[in-house]
Design an enzyme around this catalytic site. Structure first.
Site, mmCIF file in Angstrom:
data_model
loop_
_atom_site.group_PDB
_atom_site.id
_atom_site.type_symbol
_atom_site.label_atom_id
_atom_site.label_comp_id
_atom_site.label_asym_id
_atom_site.label_seq_id
_atom_site.Cartn_x
_atom_site.Cartn_y
_atom_site.Cartn_z
ATOM 1 N N ASP A 279 0.528 4.056 10.546
ATOM 2 C CA ASP A 279 0.862 3.968 8.961
ATOM 3 C C ASP A 279 1.343 5.330 8.627
ATOM 4 O O ASP A 279 1.028 6.546 9.368
ATOM 5 C CB ASP A 279 -0.523 3.537 8.379
ATOM 6 C CG ASP A 279 -0.832 2.006 8.169
ATOM 7 O OD1 ASP A 279 0.219 1.436 8.794
ATOM 8 O OD2 ASP A 279 -1.777 1.442 7.954
ATOM 9 N N LYS A 301 3.570 2.443 4.504
ATOM 10 C CA LYS A 301 3.836 1.837 3.362
ATOM 11 C C LYS A 301 3.698 2.793 2.434
ATOM 12 O O LYS A 301 2.562 3.726 2.467
ATOM 13 C CB LYS A 301 3.095 0.552 3.301
ATOM 14 C CG LYS A 301 3.213 -0.424 4.099
ATOM 15 C CD LYS A 301 2.169 -1.502 3.800
ATOM 16 C CE LYS A 301 2.037 -2.690 4.791
ATOM 17 N NZ LYS A 301 1.118 -3.682 4.404
ATOM 18 N N MET A 415 -6.705 4.966 -4.658
ATOM 19 C CA MET A 415 -5.023 4.489 -4.910
ATOM 20 C C MET A 415 -5.056 4.354 -6.533
ATOM 21 O O MET A 415 -4.692 3.161 -6.885
ATOM 22 C CB MET A 415 -4.823 3.117 -4.197
ATOM 23 C CG MET A 415 -4.901 3.332 -2.684
ATOM 24 S SD MET A 415 -4.704 1.774 -1.670
ATOM 25 C CE MET A 415 -6.250 0.962 -2.083
#
Length: 735
Positions: A279, A301, A415
């Protein structure tokens, strides 16, 4: 190609003619076609198939079982080869190419005992009389859709499609769906042996026999399933095959950013991996731990930008499990904490792939800790809540703000940087005091970490003014008040500073690690690579009195070449060894040799002085050096010994790529560990070099080179080691 997967030249030409409307129908052998047609084209319903079996043609009249031991059989198919060897391990299989006539001619000319071909081709050419025996599905499973014609037309040609489909055969269409469905499920290509044949009995039940092998042909697996749904048979057969063939997939939590926070078990998995799927938040330092030849695939991502959709990542893991014994899925933080690791594991289980989960340290705990905020503390918080701040539509997640606002536990929102204002408003609306301590931590546990401390009323605006960027987490609760007393990470001497290091080779340097430990950010730019020399020097070292090493690269290159040529370390028992510094001596010891001489100061002048003091005249001194090393040692020693130089490696230049790096003036300093890297970076930067804020040198020879080429201010390490160089930087920055 062997049989499937990659398109042949003729297939591509026919498809191009179709797309350019020069022809209306393309006719191929279905077994040679990839699972999906080209963009803009489609296959019609399959017509009745010819005999799907493989057959054996023999040069002399006899049966397969009567062939003598060591008989030679020709085929261009890996699938046929591995199954032939399974039937008759004693025979020899050779590669043969060409059309049917060409292969028969080669069989006779080359004296082969026989060849294996598809029955369908021989039937269509009226050459049945050449067939010595048919190989039944229990003996050899044919290629998926063998014996079926593929009719390919342009999409949208409804009238033509209707006419061609009217001639289709339901039983063949079902068989093709099962066989090619298996090919698609197992992700077979032309490099691996894949077979599938589907038949329907008189009761209407379908049976699918399938096989799959590895690329080398050493391992094969077989599946036999039956049922009423062809596509379902394909999936079941693929699962059975994977349970026999698939390697282990390890979901490894990489931690929140600091590579030192990886678990011991996670690090071992990385070091043993044949493939790493990683990632965006996985540290480059962790990838550097991978063994030579490990395939590394980035699937990171970012907001509104995914390298691969999650469904494609899932399929990628399954595909790699069939290629490799050990695949690592490296995920930021912990694999199961808002990381979709559960989805990946469920998909692996559904596909029959073995997996394990190696937990990682989540940023929800490590981020606050590195910002000086304990997530729980007696008298302030006896627990904590961790929630994701946004949903799949990028809106504020459906969070029970009433429960959070009226509890006493610490609240952590992951997030959620763009939702900071909404989160604060919702908490205050539900009764939380506007004066409640709050923090936003950006890029937690990395040298770029920034922390904004405020209260609930002002945290959103204060974080915006501070210029914080994602990834970030939000902490709300009394524990935030402990930051001033517990802030250890941001108090390190080089925190907030950033340095550039030109390096030789691809791997991160030890110098980088030492700077990171002091809190600095580090960019390394490759300016060279080490290439070992193909030198036969065995005779040149066995009669030496001294061997001299001035770098780890020299030691590594010497030993690899020495041992590769059958050298024995015991033959060096009477040879003394000199090392330029402690690190070189340490690496020698790891290779099984102890340095007899290491100077107190780790540079070539000190090494030459120490050696001169040891030599009595007439000794043979062999210097194992880089091809492009300077002649400093020779000039200082050749008058007191028989001095011999042997180039065992070459430091080859690489033109640095500056595009992905900051302008030189944005770094707080540049650190040089040798003259060659200094020369290459200075040449690349040109006049821009004058904008460098500070220049650090590991030793006198590097310093002399820099000053000779116009660098006026150079801070030199007192001790010519990486540790000494870092000490020089820390001293300079803290004065």
């Amino acid at each position: 190609m062997h049989e499937i997967g990659d398109k042949g030249v003729f297939v591509k030409e026919i498809e191009q003619e179709l797309l350019e409307k020069r022809v209306d129908i393309g006719v191929h052998s279905m077994k040679d076609m990839p699972p999906k047609p080209a963009e803009g084209l489609m296959f019609t319903k399959a017509w009745e198939r010819e005999d799907p079996r493989d057959v054996l043609i023999l040069r002399e009249e006899q049966s397969f079982s009567d062939l003598p031991g060591g008989a030679v059989i020709g085929t261009g198919s890996r699938r046929r080869e591995v199954q032939l060897k399974k039937l008759r391990p004693d025979i020899k299989v050779v590669n043969i190419r060409g059309n049917i006539d060409t292969r028969i001619r080669k069989m006779n000319e080359e004296g082969l005992d026989g060849i294996v071909l598809a029955a369908a081709g021989l039937h269509r050419l009226g050459m049945q009389d050449r067939i010595a025996c048919y190989l039944e599905a229990g003996e050899m499973i044919s290629a998926p859709a063998q014996g079926v014609l593929a009719l390919e037309i342009r999409k949208g040609e409804k009238e033509l499609l209707q006419m061609l489909d009217a001639l289709g055969d339901d039983e063949t269409a079902n068989a093709v769906e099962a066989e090619r469905g298996f090919l698609q499920e197992i992700d077979g290509d032309c490099h691996v042996p894949v077979g599938a044949v589907c038949e329907r009995n008189k009761d209407g039940v379908f049976s699918l026999k399938a096989m799959f092998g590895d690329e080398e042909g050493r391992r094969q697996a077989y599946a036999f399933v039956s049922g009423s749904e062809p596509r379902e048979l394909a999936k079941r057969a693929a699962v059975i095959i994977r349970r026999q063939m698939a390697g282990m997939v390890s979901l490894v939590g990489a931690g929140p950013g600091d590579p030192g926070l990886i678990t011991v078990k996670g690090l071992h998995a990385i070091q043993e991996a044949d493939c790493i799927v990683y990632d965006r938040l996985a540290s480059p330092d962790l990838l550097a731990e991978a063994k030579l030849g490990c395939e590394k695939i980035y699937v990171g991502k970012e907001s509104h930008h995914h390298t691969l959709p999650q469904e494609e990542i899932n399929r990628l893991l399954v595909r790699k499990s069939m290629q490799y014994e050990k695949t690592v899925r490296l995920k930021g933080g912990d694999a199961y904490v808002f990381g979709r690791g559960g989805e990946e594991c469920l998909f692996l289980r559904e596909c029959g792939v073995p997996f394990e989960v190696i937990p990682g340290i989540t940023s929800a705990v490590a981020g606050p800790a590195y910002a000086g905020i304990p997530i729980t503390h007696r008298g302030k918080s006896l627990g904590f809540h961790v929630v994701t701040a946004h949903d799949k539509n990028d809106a504020l997640a459906d969070i029970d703000f009433h429960a959070l606002a009226n509890g006493t536990e610490t609240c952590v929102f992951l997030m959620g940087l763009s939702k900071t204002g909404e989160i604060a408003e919702r908490l205050m609306d539900e009764g939380m005091s506007p004066q409640t301590d709050a923090a936003v931590i950006s890029c937690a546990t990395t040298p770029s970490q920034k922390t904004c401390i405020s209260d609930l009323m002002h945290i959103s605006e204060d974080a915006r003014r501070a210029g914080l960027v994602s990834p970030a987490l939000i902490v709300v609760g009394e524990v935030v008040s402990l930051r001033d007393e517990l802030n250890f990470f941001e108090q390190r001497p080089l925190f907030g500073k950033k340095y550039l290091i030109p390096k030789i080779g691809e791997q991160p340097t030890m110098l980088r690690g030492l700077l990171l430990a002091q809190g600095a950010g580090v960019d390394e730019i490759q300016v060279g690579q080490i290439m070992q020399m193909q030198t036969d020097f065995a005779d040149g070292v066995l009669d030496a009195d001294w061997l001299v090493f001035t770098s780890k690269n020299g030691v590594e290159s010497f030993f690899e070449a020495f041992l590769k040529r059958g050298g024995d370390l015991r033959s060096l028992a009477g040879v003394k060894i000199a090392a330029i510094g402690a690190k070189t001596a340490q690496f020698l010891q790891q290779c099984g040799l102890r340095a007899d001489l290491t100077p107190d100061e780790f540079h070539s002048s000190a090494l030459a002085d120490c050696l001169r003091a040891q030599l009595t005249g007439g000794e043979k001194v062999v210097y194992l050096r880089a091809k492009n090393a300077d002649d400093h040692l020779r000039r200082n020693l050749e008058d007191v010994c028989r001095f011999t130089e042997i180039a065992v490696y070459e430091n080859q230049p690489i033109k640095p790529d500056l595009a992905s790096f900051c302008p030189i003036e944005n770094y707080d300093g540049v650190l040089f560990t040798c003259a060659s890297s200094a020369g290459r970076l200075l040449e690349t930067l040109g006049d821009a070099w004058e904008k460098a804020k500070a220049v650090y040198s590991i030793g006198p020879r590097t310093t002399a080179y820099l000053k000779k080429h116009g660098v006026k201010e150079v801070c030199q390490a007192e001790c010519a080691t990486y540790e000494g160089l870092v000490d020089a930087v820390v001293t300079s920055e803290t004065l």
